[in-house]
Design a protein around this motif. Sequence first.
Motif, mmCIF file in Angstrom:
data_model
loop_
_atom_site.group_PDB
_atom_site.id
_atom_site.type_symbol
_atom_site.label_atom_id
_atom_site.label_comp_id
_atom_site.label_asym_id
_atom_site.label_seq_id
_atom_site.Cartn_x
_atom_site.Cartn_y
_atom_site.Cartn_z
ATOM 1 N N ILE A 10 -6.751 -10.307 0.036
ATOM 2 C CA ILE A 10 -6.684 -8.886 -0.293
ATOM 3 C C ILE A 10 -7.834 -8.522 -1.233
ATOM 4 N N GLY A 11 -8.421 -7.369 -0.974
ATOM 5 C CA GLY A 11 -9.371 -6.752 -1.898
ATOM 6 C C GLY A 11 -9.013 -5.289 -2.066
ATOM 7 N N VAL A 12 -9.071 -4.787 -3.290
ATOM 8 C CA VAL A 12 -8.677 -3.410 -3.580
ATOM 9 C C VAL A 12 -9.725 -2.729 -4.446
ATOM 10 N N ALA A 13 -10.050 -1.503 -4.078
ATOM 11 C CA ALA A 13 -10.871 -0.631 -4.930
ATOM 12 C C ALA A 13 -10.144 0.703 -4.994
ATOM 13 N N ALA A 14 -9.390 0.919 -6.058
ATOM 14 C CA ALA A 14 -8.544 2.101 -6.170
ATOM 15 C C ALA A 14 -8.688 2.716 -7.556
ATOM 16 N N PRO A 15 -8.315 3.983 -7.710
ATOM 17 C CA PRO A 15 -8.380 4.601 -9.038
ATOM 18 C C PRO A 15 -7.563 3.851 -10.088
#
Length: 405
Positions: A10-15
């Motif tokens: 998993i990779g995440v780029a979120a506020p």
Amino acid sequence: MSARTLVTGIGVAAPTGLGVEDFWAATRIGKNAIGPVTRFDASSYPARLAGEIHGFDAGEHLPGRLVPQTDRVTQLALVAADQAFTDAGVTPGDIDAYDMGVVTAAGSGGFEFGETELRKLWSQGANHVSAYQSFAWFYAVNSGQISIRNDLRGPTGVIVGDQAGGLDALAHARRQLRKGSKLIATGGFDASICPLGWAAHLAGGTMSTAAAPDSAYLPFDAAARGYVPGEGGALLVLEDEDSALARGARTVYGELAGYGATLDPRPGSGREPGLRRALETALADADCHSAEVDVVFADGAGTPALDRQEAEAITAVFGPRGVPVTAPKTMTGRLNAGGAPVDVVSAVLAMREGLIPPTTNVELSPAHDLDLVASRPRTASVRTAVVLARGRGGFNSAVVVRAVD
């Protein structure tokens, strides 16, 4: 029977965070990431709030040559892809390049890059427009750049279906695995917080114009009056179970067990919206009874009519207050193509911890007979989760994710 499709990275780029652990640390406690727009001067617009990713410097994560070639959305996607492959423990040579591919979803493409180059065209002339404009704005650019950077030479594609597209991309990735691929990187990203993107959001007519960040985006609340846009998304590494076991995958977050998609009928036809059928199709595909579902991650449009339709679909399948429902995107705003993949990440992390993240700031309207996890997180054993997503034009999608022993 086909081998199971497993989530192994998993990779995440979120506020709410860059990277899985930062993202989950904020999400699990209901930390709000919606605030005033800072990426451009929005003071003259009726809507001035967004879920932005603050402190992101592409140069700290990517090679210098890539930065001027790419829009912010692609930079976020590439960083999330790096995270996902590292998390999965996959390095070049572990799997043949032609057995690996990428399928992403996008709603707007590289809006900010395109806007910048159009400004140059108008003010300075054609000779000042970047050659990278030819692809940096395009919907498929994230898939292309991820495939190049990670040497993925197998099936590659892009899905355009607004919020629903993020789930459709995962389903298409599963299809490619069933056709013989061993690994597909998949998810969705959008980042259109710029004047051109803002104009497009406003044209849809369902943006919230509230001034207070904690009362602007309130799905299933009697005070719901629209959505707040956000930026970012998530990338998941999906693998065929046999392939994952053969390479010794060190982490398995869960199984992508079921999928369903429908289109709404023509407006005015009097026929039922398609969300319930998408949900029932996903459950049937997963061979899952509604009583087995531990939580539903709702689409949460934030407008009265659409919220009512979703609440009715959930109640029709699970019964009144029959399953916990949450919409943690109230912390980030709606991320368009990136929103549903982020919800899938939240679902598998909820399984890992046994904690359902909250729908922040919302007071459930008595018109909706839902068991909404509001204000604070809820401790629960989560083994099976459903994620719902809808897009403009009548797109409906649902996926079932399940824990793996």
